[in-house]
Design an enzyme around this catalytic site. Structure first.
Site: not given
Length: 246
Positions: A53, A111
């Site tokens: 993002d 992540y």
């Protein structure tokens, strides 16, 4: 045509995400493609392993591309790093078999979200760490995290459109929370992730850590399939794509 694999690092703060967009040139994919197209003299499209993002960072994003070039992998890497902006770097380049595809061949991703929930945030890392006012109960967060590991429908933990027709079932293989001084590092590993999924997972765990949500509420949130039942979406700058698995 030769098929090359790139490993790419980037500081996401200046960019509108990984994926090329028609309304802005501030994407990581767009920057890399622009330089490769200049190098080869023809349009180049690269395939990323995932779409981070806007504002999210990557330590080891992976991409592949087909090039009509006589340059070696080392020469391609050197050319890219000469012309890429300072907040994007290619750390590895290798020629691959023709059928290798960065996204389709990926088996998993990891992540890490960093939170500073105590003391003064470090000046030199604050662009990569989310400052949080209240001290969080990491033991309660770990209890909640255990409910999220495994294969579930994570629609409630994503920002996908209600008309999204594809499967929202994903598998989280590990969700670990580690205290490092005045920071919490939340590491999430899985086979794939939905739009905003990691940031919403972390936001829900943060609410557990604050005591406003019970660890035992995770199964009910999953079953609801309702975004409104999960927690907040955490700011992007605390999130780093750490690794792609093949």
């Amino acid at each position: 045509m030769k098929n090359f694999r790139l490993t790419i690092q980037y500081d996401g703060r200046r960019y509108s995400g990984w994926q090329r967009q028609g309304n802005t040139d501030k994407t990581v994919q767009g920057k890399v493609e622009q330089i490769l197209s200049r190098m080869t003299g023809h349009a180049v499209e690269i395939n990323g392993a995932g779409r981070t993002d806007a504002g999210v960072h990557a330590r080891a994003q992976v991409a592949n591309m087909k090039l009509d070039t006589d340059k070696t992998a080392g020469e391609i890497m050197a050319y890219l790093n000469e012309y890429l902006p300072a907040d994007i770097a290619v750390t590895a380049c290798a020629e691959m078999p023709e059928r290798f595809h960065a996204r389709l061949n990926a088996k998993g991703k990891r992540y890490c979200y960093r939170l500073c929930d105590g003391g003064v945030p470090d000046v030199f890392t604050r662009g990569y760490v989310c400052a949080w006012e209240n001290r969080l109960d990491e033991n309660a967060m770990r209890e909640a995290a255990a409910y999220l590991v495994g294969t579930h429908d994570f629609r409630a933990f994503s920002s996908v459109n209600k008309r999204f027709k594809k499967s929202t079932v994903r598998t989280i293989t590990a969700l670990e929370i580690e205290r490092k001084g005045n920071e919490l590092w939340i590491s999430v590993q899985g086979t794939g992730f939905l739009y905003n999924m990691v940031r919403i997972l972390v936001g829900t765990l943060v609410e557990v850590g604050e005591g406003t949500r019970a660890p035992q509420s995770m199964p009910d949130i999953l079953d609801s399939l309702d975004r409104q039942q999960a927690g907040i979406t955490m700011p992007p700058h605390g999130l780093m794509l750490e690794e792609i698995f093949y």
